[in-house]
Design a protein around this motif. Structure first.
Motif, mmCIF file in Angstrom:
data_model
loop_
_atom_site.group_PDB
_atom_site.id
_atom_site.type_symbol
_atom_site.label_atom_id
_atom_site.label_comp_id
_atom_site.label_asym_id
_atom_site.label_seq_id
_atom_site.Cartn_x
_atom_site.Cartn_y
_atom_site.Cartn_z
ATOM 1 N N ALA A 53 0.837 -1.205 0.000
ATOM 2 C CA ALA A 53 0.000 0.000 0.000
ATOM 3 C C ALA A 53 0.870 1.252 0.000
ATOM 4 C CB ALA A 53 -0.939 -0.004 1.206
ATOM 5 N N ASN A 57 0.865 4.046 -2.921
ATOM 6 C CA ASN A 57 0.589 5.441 -2.560
ATOM 7 C C ASN A 57 1.725 6.350 -3.054
ATOM 8 O OD1 ASN A 57 -1.118 7.400 -1.214
ATOM 9 N ND2 ASN A 57 0.522 7.567 0.283
ATOM 10 N N GLN A 84 -5.262 -11.880 -0.447
ATOM 11 C CA GLN A 84 -5.272 -10.726 0.432
ATOM 12 C C GLN A 84 -6.125 -11.017 1.649
ATOM 13 O OE1 GLN A 84 -8.099 -8.542 0.896
ATOM 14 N NE2 GLN A 84 -9.419 -9.683 -0.470
ATOM 15 N N ALA A 89 -5.603 -5.387 4.772
ATOM 16 C CA ALA A 89 -5.740 -4.361 3.731
ATOM 17 C C ALA A 89 -6.425 -3.119 4.289
ATOM 18 C CB ALA A 89 -6.519 -4.916 2.543
ATOM 19 N N LEU A 93 -4.642 0.607 4.508
ATOM 20 C CA LEU A 93 -5.175 1.710 3.718
ATOM 21 C C LEU A 93 -5.882 2.770 4.555
ATOM 22 C CD1 LEU A 93 -6.640 -0.346 0.753
ATOM 23 C CD2 LEU A 93 -4.495 0.926 0.805
ATOM 24 N N ILE A 100 -7.715 3.700 -3.657
ATOM 25 C CA ILE A 100 -6.914 2.502 -3.891
ATOM 26 C C ILE A 100 -7.801 1.289 -3.660
ATOM 27 C CG2 ILE A 100 -4.997 1.082 -3.046
ATOM 28 C CD1 ILE A 100 -3.531 3.596 -2.268
ATOM 29 N N VAL A 102 -7.648 -3.046 -3.481
ATOM 30 C CA VAL A 102 -6.733 -4.170 -3.305
ATOM 31 C C VAL A 102 -7.474 -5.452 -3.663
ATOM 32 C CG1 VAL A 102 -5.296 -5.466 -1.701
ATOM 33 C CG2 VAL A 102 -5.475 -2.980 -1.475
#
Length: 143
Positions: A53, A57, A84, A89, A93, A100, A102
């Motif tokens: 992440a 970013n 995942q 996640a 985040l 974003i 995932v």
């Protein structure tokens, strides 16, 4: 990944960014014509890790600073992993203010309706990722 759906234009594979003398390479870079924004796609052949992440970013910030035009909307990031964990996640985040997604986990509550209706589905992305991985294995690429 030849086609992600309507409105996507392919910009580059292993797209090179230079930041203060250091080189970085985005796996796939697209421009979405209707959304008027860049879309960074990072492909991971491993399970999701929080550091992915941060990397994504960083790429979003660099694209916004170096490539995006003033009239473009902020860049969107898609992180496609082999597997995942939703909670990992979500924690990874939680402090990031850029859109974003995932793998199967999407921050639907954070994405505007316009993004949800113009981006490909998770299933479409996963199928494209599998095709891309198969192509890479056939060509001997292991990046």
């Amino acid at each position: 990944m030849l086609e992600l759906g309507s409105g996507f234009a392919f910009v580059g594979r292993q797209y090179r960014l230079e930041v203060n003398g250091d080189e970085f390479f985005i796996d796939l870079l697209f421009y979405h014509i209707r959304l008027k924004c860049y879309v960074v796609v990072e492909l991971k052949a491993t399970a999701f890790k929080p550091e992915h992440a941060g990397q994504l970013n960083f790429y979003l910030a660099a694209v916004d600073a170096q490539i995006k035009a003033e009239e473009d909307n902020p860049t969107i990031g898609l992180l496609l992993c082999k597997t995942q964990n939703r909670l990992v996640a979500e924690y990874a985040l939680s402090g990031i203010d850029k859109p974003i997604g995932v793998a199967e986990y999407e921050l639907v509550r954070a994405l505007p309706d316009q993004l949800l209706t113009n981006l490909p589905t998770v299933e479409q992305l996963e199928n494209e990722l599998l095709d891309w991985q198969n192509d890479q294995q056939l060509s001997g690429f292991s990046g």
